[in-house]
Design an enzyme around this catalytic site. Structure first.
Site, mmCIF file in Angstrom:
data_model
loop_
_atom_site.group_PDB
_atom_site.id
_atom_site.type_symbol
_atom_site.label_atom_id
_atom_site.label_comp_id
_atom_site.label_asym_id
_atom_site.label_seq_id
_atom_site.Cartn_x
_atom_site.Cartn_y
_atom_site.Cartn_z
ATOM 1 N N GLY A 169 23.945 2.042 40.526
ATOM 2 C CA GLY A 169 22.769 2.002 40.103
ATOM 3 C C GLY A 169 22.802 2.578 38.858
ATOM 4 N N CYS A 170 21.434 2.428 37.832
ATOM 5 C CA CYS A 170 21.364 1.888 36.737
ATOM 6 C C CYS A 170 20.961 3.360 36.353
ATOM 7 C CB CYS A 170 19.733 1.808 36.006
ATOM 8 S SG CYS A 170 18.162 1.690 37.097
ATOM 9 N N TYR A 171 20.746 5.322 36.865
ATOM 10 C CA TYR A 171 21.091 5.820 36.787
ATOM 11 C C TYR A 171 21.969 6.216 36.687
ATOM 12 C CZ TYR A 171 16.076 6.529 36.834
ATOM 13 O OH TYR A 171 14.419 6.119 36.832
#
Lengths: 363, 363, 363, 363
Positions: free
Chosen positions: A154-156
């Site tokens: 995921g980007c986070y």
């Protein structure tokens, strides 16, 4: 697949209408080894209306069924789909010899039960879950090179992992890390909702999922694995008034006496500096200026300096009164946080130079 | 000064060229009890060029010296000046019968040594420091009503204090509170710097002073006093891509089993609800919708809903896996965070209805 | 209705879920003569979720049917509805003694055929069309004072009309006026569409209806009537990356030798200056600084200086090489361009001071 | 210089601290034929602090004097300097065999008198003015290929020229073209001024130089030359709330009966479509949807779809009631409007494929 074939790749992009799918197409268009890009769309749509930045690119959508029929032609398949899709259909492409890189959450957990707790449905391919390699290239490069199936983070998660691993493998004390991340609105997807309309977000910020975000458990599992000890992630997520980029701040307790210079040295050692270092991770090592009355705005990185690129910039500081390390990590949520990272993994899987098609700097 | 005179006030605004000074003028223009506004500027400047929103208001700048000569005419003087100015000249106005409300940091600490640690110079009026009342109206109303000199809180401080006090006087465990605040760029002042140019901040965020921000000790002192126990504030400050507003998130450990409903009830009890409650503090008590797969963007307040107004909106949640309370507190940094709050204090000091001239809602 | 009743008004807002409806409620809440506000919504909705800036206001939606049943109680009804609604139901309220102010296009044309050409459906109340007064208060004040039914102008239209009338009644030559207007995204309404999502508009601009915008004919009719000669409006409309405000530039040919000073004098004469002038229309009369190499950014007004207020600011210049007058007119599209203007008309219709509830300056 | 040397270019960037200079460095870093980049700065500055997007690039500033001493090493020199610098020092580099591409206005006019009227100082190298070729690659490619000295167009100028030439060489009637251009704030340069601070521009627009902009005469000269008839440019310039990109709308009278389809066909013929056409100019040929009541936001291009790239996207429409053609032309003001265009010209001058280093699409 062989070295020669790697000069002339055919690549499928399942879920080509979203923002990450569009970025995959954009970056693959500039990749010298990619000859054919086949993006799919569930509904019939005009590619250039959906992705006006690619006006004149000549790409058009096919249906997912049509792509499935052509699975044998594919060297690589990217899934840029909602949760639940890749776990059902990745096997079809793997069985026909394609590498699969999944940008959804379907293969990010080692344990099906953890997946189900975070995402709800029962996992339909637990065997593939065991096989999948988690795709933070800088930290799992050896495994990715041998993988058929990569679970893109995921980007986070990737931004936090790159920002926190040196600290957690090093001087961090305590088990809690506090992560505040502000994401562009492309991170909220393309489905129109009133809360995400321009008139609602302009000049404002939009906090969400403060009671619990799915990237929390993902982060705890990965950071725990990397650091060899339990990690608790206190995660706050917010959308900011910008389309792209993640600005993430992570605070971690450190021993008394730890200084900013200590952290800079730690991170430069971890990621390397200059040509010998990780190409896509760069540490701001500038020395602070001035005294008590000077705000030095150049110490921490900004998303403006990474947007459009595959770089992660890191800035460091210490609150020496309270012995808290502060990490600022910034990425483009759609590039290093999604499509760029996925292509970096593709390069590694195929034995191509890892930075191919991804070397450009931010605007 | 007497009740009748309070219908026809003469007010000085020292430091009328900055953003807070402009907001004081704007709000005082709409205040029914204020008859004359005298803003000052160190250099000769055209009032309407500096504050184009007040085109046609008829206001113009006088020098600070000229205002000092007219001190006897003044009912109230606001200082909207850099640190160090008010501690030198407030006495001049107090001695001539004016109430003084200082928007700078000069009178915010009880102890001169704490002031000097946070701001540098030696305090020149320690006797006034002892006399000054800290201006969070909702929490110190009785004292403010009797004060000659009010120290208006910093914008981060007031937002955090309103957001955290019920928790810290209540169920919070541990001594650490984690505060992440994103402020509009008006919070950085009007001095042109490359880092604050539009082209640098647009589409980005600008973290600063992560190694230690002066509002940290201010917060620790006030929150410690209010809660009767030591409080450690882990403070991160950032400018966002908007001109106005503070979006603040504060995380605090709470006992296992604490729920969002518990917090909503606590805050509604603390601030009151409806007509009986604090007019300017409003709690979002909406119930969350949907299940695991629904992001409900309406649970937390946004700066768009308070900008231009003197309101502080509060949203609450709990990460029940990790037992962390999450508070979202938003204010307009120039209104509730500065000029509005100062006028609210003026109203209280003069015995006028506290909401006079301040009742309007955000856009 | 009588003077006394005008102290205690009951007001309906049909179509209270949109942006203009929300602004009507916000401004009416601050109007000293308004005692009861009855906003309607077609679907069952939570008022405070739709309008979070009015958290704690105590307002809630009723159905339009329920409002219709209570028509006799109403002093004033605002329609903030899609085209076609007011022409069908305004009569119901007029017949029961209410004043009606329609913010839609239903009563803006004198001729039903012109309405039908611009908007499509057949007009169902041509008699009311003849009775309706066009609501630019500054130009039709006498008629509005006597009207039962006011057609509030479009946001582009009122901004252009206030900006152009002095020129068109004065020195303008030729029949063409060139109007470029950039509107905030609140001008596009609340229906979610991908093109209007934050991620699409942030950092960009969105031109639309360049082949023909409905405010074009509206403008041509009104400006033709005001100037007594045919006017052709070349209209370009665009959404900018901001939620509120119209920044409009209008170019008109003028006789050789016309100067900026000439225009400033003309506009000051037309609208008056200072206390004697129109309260809500203000002309920037500042003299330009410097020579060939100086850009003076303070000559023209900005939406930041009017947003949230009912003001229209005007700036003027002349391209003396080509003899083209340049007018910059800015308003808040939801206030002077909609709700504020409508309340200004309400005040005039009821004999209340025209600026009541509307005097506040922009932020 | 020879073909082999063109594989290993040494390039100077005079004025490397501004936005265009930074973009030159960014794009040259990704150019496969460029081996060495030498940016200059008048003052001693840290390259990576000025251009944080190039963190880790290894570039650093030298003084302009030091570069002048190394003139013989240089294949190409870019001037990204204020007016007046290139006309004085370009000869030094030309005499030593370098190609010179000037991004300032110094060599844009054929006639020194025209230069002096628009920019003030006396031209010091009128012989070079005669030699210089105006650098719109698409229209002057043959001349650029043979040039030693190229005058790169202004950002407004190139966008307008690409947008208007087909119309002005074709069906346009009358001599007036109306050009409204909105530019990002990077177009205002890097010198800090209050009017250009983030807090001033955020949520607003900033019109400037409406009385006469220097790109007006530049445009009139070039468009007059290209169309073989006098052209009068009515130019309005404004900064928008974004850092990058020009959104330009140009209106021109056309014969009655001209349709949108006519214009699309004209532009596709002029620029070519697909692989045979101009790579960097793309025409939106999409057919409008829906009828009277549908706003189709996909007909006109947006800066979001070109920012970061060297593309110019064109959209077309006709107001068929008034017979006015509407052109929407968008570019990245720092790429196609400056650095990208300059590198495109460098490629042509050196006989390298014109698109080298510039093919990437916008984000």
């Amino acid at each position: 697949m062989n070295t020669q074939k790697n000069q002339d790749l055919t690549v499928g992009v399942i879920g080509g209408t979203g923002y990450a799918g569009g970025e995959l197409c954009r970056l693959l268009l500039g990749h010298p080894n990619v000859a054919r890009i086949l993006p799919t769309s569930r509904e019939e749509k005009d590619f250039e209306e959906i992705h006006p930045n690619l006006l004149g690119s000549g790409l058009s959508f096919l249906t997912t069924d049509r792509l499935a029929e052509r699975a044998e032609e594919l060297d690589v398949v990217f899934f840029s789909t909602p949760t639940g899709e890749a776990m059902r259909t990745a096997r079809h492409y793997l069985d026909r010899g394609a590498r699969v890189i999944d940008l959804s959450a379907d293969f990010r957990f080692a344990d099906p039960a953890a997946y189900e707790r975070a995402h709800g449905p029962r996992h339909e391919s637990p065997d593939l879950l065991r096989e999948a390699v988690y795709g933070v290239t800088e930290l799992y490069r050896e495994h990715i090179a041998k993988a058929r199936l990569v679970a893109n983070p995921g980007c986070y998660a990737i931004t936090a992992i790159l920002g926190l691993t040196p600290l957690l493998q090093g001087p961090a004390t305590g088990r809690r890390v506090s992560v505040h991340a502000v994401n562009g609105t492309t991170g909220a997807g393309v489905t129109p909702k009133r809360a995400l309309m321009h008139a609602e977000v302009a000049g404002s910020m939009l906090a969400y999922s403060l009671g619990g975000h799915r990237h929390g458990p993902e982060l705890e599992e990965v950071l725990g694995g990397l650091s060899g000890r339990p990690v608790e992630v206190d995660l706050n997520t917010t959308h900011g008034d910008f389309a792209r980029g993640i600005h993430l701040q992570a605070n971690v307790d450190v021993p008394a006496g730890t200084t900013r210079d200590d952290l800079v040295a730690l991170y430069q050692e971890f990621y390397g500096a200059g040509a010998a270092g990780e190409y896509f991770v760069r540490v701001n090592a500038r020395s602070p200026r001035g005294g008590l009355n000077v705000k030095d705005y150049s110490l921490y990185p900004s998303i403006a300096a990474v947007n459009g690129s595959n770089f992660c910039h890191l800035g460091l500081d210490v609150d020496t009164e309270r012995n808290i390390a502060k990490v600022v990590a910034v990425t483009d949520n759609l590039v290093k946080g999604a499509a760029g990272s996925a292509i970096q993994n593709m390069n590694v899987m195929l034995g191509i130079d890892e930075t191919t098609g991804l070397r450009h700097h931010a605007l």
